[in-house]
Each structure stands twice: as structure tokens, then as C-alpha cells.
Write a protein that holds these residues in place. Structure first.
Motif, PDB file in Angstrom:
ATOM      1  N   GLN A   1       0.832  -1.198   0.000  1.00 17.10           N
ATOM      2  CA  GLN A   1       0.000   0.000   0.000  1.00 17.10           C
ATOM      3  C   GLN A   1       0.871   1.255   0.000  1.00 17.10           C
ATOM      4  O   GLN A   1       0.548   2.250  -0.649  1.00 17.10           O
TER       5      GLN A   1
ATOM      6  N   LYS B   1       1.035   4.031  -2.911  1.00 19.77           N
ATOM      7  CA  LYS B   1       0.900   5.464  -2.663  1.00 19.77           C
ATOM      8  C   LYS B   1       2.037   6.238  -3.327  1.00 19.77           C
ATOM      9  O   LYS B   1       1.824   7.298  -3.928  1.00 19.77           O
TER      10      LYS B   1
ATOM     11  N   LYS C   1      -2.675  -2.553  -7.590  1.00 18.93           N
ATOM     12  CA  LYS C   1      -4.026  -2.560  -6.994  1.00 18.93           C
ATOM     13  C   LYS C   1      -4.617  -3.963  -6.989  1.00 18.93           C
ATOM     14  O   LYS C   1      -5.262  -4.366  -6.015  1.00 18.93           O
TER      15      LYS C   1
ATOM     16  N   ILE D   1      -2.854  -5.829  -4.313  1.00 18.99           N
ATOM     17  CA  ILE D   1      -3.341  -5.396  -2.994  1.00 18.99           C
ATOM     18  C   ILE D   1      -4.735  -5.950  -2.739  1.00 18.99           C
ATOM     19  O   ILE D   1      -5.054  -6.380  -1.623  1.00 18.99           O
TER      20      ILE D   1
ATOM     21  N   GLU E   1      -5.702  -8.134   0.262  1.00 21.36           N
ATOM     22  CA  GLU E   1      -6.794  -7.783   1.167  1.00 21.36           C
ATOM     23  C   GLU E   1      -7.803  -8.913   1.263  1.00 21.36           C
ATOM     24  O   GLU E   1      -8.325  -9.203   2.345  1.00 21.36           O
TER      25      GLU E   1
END
Length: 422
Positions: free
Chosen positions: A34, A38, A248, A251, A255
Motif C-alpha cells: 500500500q 501510494k 491494486k 493489494i 486484502e
């Protein structure tokens, strides 16, 4: 306070702690990715700004090029007009010079005519007197008589007058022709000066057109360089966006894996819903609760953090502590810090963890509910009942409460709250 109905999350807390140890590596890896995402998004933002800035510069340069081209067209149009004026002026100069030449020829012709006429008169006199070219007095003195004298005098007078008349006529014509010639010559000189001025203007316009053409070439080169730079930024942007998309997805997979380890509420209705805290506050106050609006907001925040319906957490406080009614007196504010009775009971946490408040206890309760409801209930079984069912694999180390009727009470309050808030 219904001590016999609860284990107060002691076994459930152990399960959560074990689950936390299992998922630590997943959470750490997720956090790192993450962070990288960013950073990559920030990089994409910088590239986007550079791309936008370059596109703006390209647009400005293109506008400048268009302005230069318009200006060049005007200069070229003016240059064409100047060339036309030079050609017209040259034509006028040639025409005027031809007219001057005609006048010169006429003047020469008039002078020749005067010379010729003078000679003719003299020839007439010589023809009248065989002795040739003699002075007028000699002619008169050779008269043989008075009558001859008068005839000679009359002839001399006629000849003189004719010569004078002819001379005046010819001289007048010559003067007029010279005057016309002078006027035409002045126009010729003016036209020649005008041509020189136009030629200078033409040279200036040619130089200006060349400068503008060079400026266009220079600006066009700048546009090409900027377009290449924009293309470079666009390629980097595309590559970065592709990396962001890949990150993404990674991730999202992490997640999902983390949720599978931590557990996620399987029942859609029991997941977080944006119920206005004011409505929940109105409901508990209709039951005499000491909860403040800020207390309800805190419970809602924890519900959102762990994707649990806030009405379910409020319902648990109803089953555990009857929404902490004001009639219980001064102890109510202490109970309100742990109305879920996590970690055995509010009495225990008040002694063992005096710094804990509603934020901490509501988070523990929400995390526990999320974990226990992450297991799909059997077909036909109410998910709230499943929450405290011993058959629930998430209850392998103990249910939320030992009271077998606990879940039915929670279910009753939950349905009542949902009907109230609409």
C-alpha cells in the motif's frame, strides 16, 4: 447484571489473538504494498502534472506558430503589393521617359523648323537681290528712285515682321515644350525616388519575411521537441498506470487473503450501513439510555472500521446492559465505557484497564463480531443466532456469551432498531 449469561469474550479474545499472529505477515506485506502504491500514485500525479504542463506549452507554441504564420502571410501579401507597386512605378517611369523623349524630339524639330524658315526668308531676299546677302541699309541705298525705295522699304518691313512673327511663334512653342519637358522630368524623378523607396521597403519586407519564417521553423522545432517530451511522459504515465493497476490487483488479492484470514461478515445485511447516528441516539434515549450522541458516533466509527452494521453493536449493548439506563445511577458512566462486556466484564476492565474507553471496547466488540460472522451460517439459520452458535467454527474456542438465549435477545433488539431507523 446477568453474570451467569456470559463468558465475556475471554475465549473469543484468545481466538482473535491467535488469528492476529497468523495474519501479521499478510498485514505487513499489505502495508508495504500500500505504501509502494501510494508512492507510485504520487509519481503518476507528478507525471500527469508534467504532461499537462507540456501539453499547455505545446498549445501555446502552436498558437504562437499560427500567429507567426498569419503575420508571415500578411508580410508576404504586403510584399506582393510592393512588388506590384514597383512594377507599376517602373511602367510609369518608362512611360514618362518616353514622353520626355518625345518632347525633346519636338523641341529639336521646332528649332530645325525655325532655322529652316529663317533660311527661307533670307533666300527670298537673296532671290530678290542678285547681289546676295547685303545689309538692309545697303538694300535701301541701292534704290533707283523713291518708288523703288518705298518698295524696298516695304519688302524689308514685311520680311522683318515675318521673321519676328515666326521667331516669336517658334520661341513660344519651344518654351512651352521645355516647360512640359521640365514637368515630365520632375515626375520621372519623383517616380524614380518612389521606386527607390519601394525597393527599400521590398528589401525590408523580404528580410522580415525571412525572420518570421525562421521563427516559425524555430517554434515548430520546439513543438516537435515538446511533443516528443509529452510522448515520453505519456509512455511513462501509461507504464506507471499499468504498474498501479497491477499493484491494486495485488493489494486487492492481499486484502482478500487477509480478510479470509481475519474473517469478513458474510451476511450483507449485517455489514456496515451508513445509519445516521442521530437516529440510533434517538432510539436508545427512548429506552432511557445515558449514551450521548458522541458515544453513538464512536460505536458507528468502530462498526465502519470492521464492516459491521452499527445497529448490531447497539443491539449487543441492549442485550448486555439494557443500553445502560440512567436509572442505574452514578455507575452508568463506568458501564458506558464497556457496555459490550468485552474482556470478562465492565467491572474487570474498569480495574485492569482503567484507560480504556468506549472507543477501545467497541473496536474489540466489532472485531469479534466480524470474525464470528465471517463463517457462512447453515441454510435456514439466522446469522445473528449463528453468531453465538457453538457449531460456528469461529466459536471453536468459545462463543460470545454462555447464555444460550443471548443471541435471541440481540436479534430482537437488532430488528427493533432497524424498524425504528427505517
Amino acid at each position: 447484571m446477568k453474570w451467569r449469561r456470559r463468558m465475556f469474550l475471554s475465549s473469543s479474545t484468545v481466538a482473535l489473538l491467535l488469528g492476529s499472529l497468523i495474519t501479521t505477515s499478510y498485514a505487513t506485506s499489505l502495508s508495504q504494498n500500500q505504501k509502494k502504491l501510494k508512492e507510485k500514485q504520487q509519481q503518476a500525479k507528478v507525471l500527469q502534472n508534467k504532461t499537462d504542463s507540456t501539453a499547455s506549452q505545446i498549445q501555446q507554441k502552436k498558437q504562437q506558430t499560427q500567429q507567426l504564420q498569419n503575420s508571415l502571410q500578411q508580410t508576404q501579401s504586403s510584399l506582393a503589393q510592393t512588388k506590384h507597386q514597383i512594377a507599376a512605378t517602373e511602367f510609369q517611369v518608362n512611360q514618362l521617359q518616353g514622353e520626355v523623349q518625345k518632347l525633346d524630339n519636338q523641341i529639336q524639330s521646332t528649332q530645325k523648323e525655325l532655322t529652316k524658315d529663317t533660311g527661307n526668308f533670307r533666300s527670298m531676299i537673296r532671290a530678290s537681290y542678285e547681289d546676295g546677302n547685303v545689309p538692309y541699309l545697303a538694300v535701301l541705298f541701292k534704290s533707283t528712285n523713291f518708288t523703288d525705295f518705298l518698295n524696298r522699304l516695304s519688302l524689308i518691313s514685311i520680311v522683318g515682321k515675318s521673321e519676328h512673327t515666326l521667331a516669336v511663334k517658334v520661341l513660344g512653342l519651344e518654351k512651352q515644350l521645355k516647360k512640359q519637358r521640365k514637368g515630365q522630368q520632375t515626375q520621372v524623378e519623383q517616380m524614380i525616388m518612389k521606386k527607390q523607396q519601394l525597393t527599400q521597403l521590398q528589401q525590408q519586407e523580404v528580410s522580415l519575411a525571412a525572420q518570421k519564417q525562421q521563427s516559425i521553423v524555430s517554434v515548430s522545432a520546439s513543438v516537435n521537441a515538446l511533443q516528443q517530451q509529452e510522448q515520453k511522459y505519456s509512455q511513462l504515465m501509461h507504464m506507471t498506470q499499468s504498474q498501479i493497476s497491477t499493484m491494486k490487483k495485488a493489494i486487492a488479492q492481499q486484502e482478500a487473503a487477509l480478510r479470509s484470514k481475519q474473517g469478513e461478515v458474510t451476511e450483507t445485511a449485517l455489514r456496515y450501513q451508513n445509519i445516521p447516528p442521530q437516529k440510533l441516539y434517538n432510539y436508545v434515549h427512548s429506552r432511557g439510555s445515558v449514551f450521548t450522541l458522541q458515544d453513538i458516533q464512536t460505536i458507528c466509527n468502530s462498526a465502519k472500521e470492521f464492516n459491521v452494521n452499527p445497529a448490531l453493536l447497539v443491539a449487543i449493548t441492549g442485550q448486555e446492559e439494557a443500553f445502560v439506563p440512567a436509572r442505574w445511577g452514578s455507575i452508568t458512566r463506568t458501564i458506558a465505557k464497556n457496555p459490550f462486556n468485552v474482556y470478562y466484564s465492565w467491572q474487570y476492565t474498569a480495574r485492569a484497564y482503567p484507560s480504556w474507553g468506549l472507543t477501545k471496547t467497541s473496536q474489540i466488540a466489532a472485531r469479534t463480531v466480524e470474525y464470528k460472522l465471517s463463517s457462512v451460517p447453515p441454510k435456514g439459520e439466522n446469522p445473528i443466532i449463528w453468531l453465538n452458535d457453538l457449531k460456528n467454527p469461529r466459536n471453536s474456542v468459545g462463543p460470545y456469551a454462555t447464555d444460550r438465549h443471548w443471541a435471541y435477545g440481540v436479534k430482537f433488539f437488532y430488528n427493533d432498531i432497524m424498524n425504528y431507523v427505517g
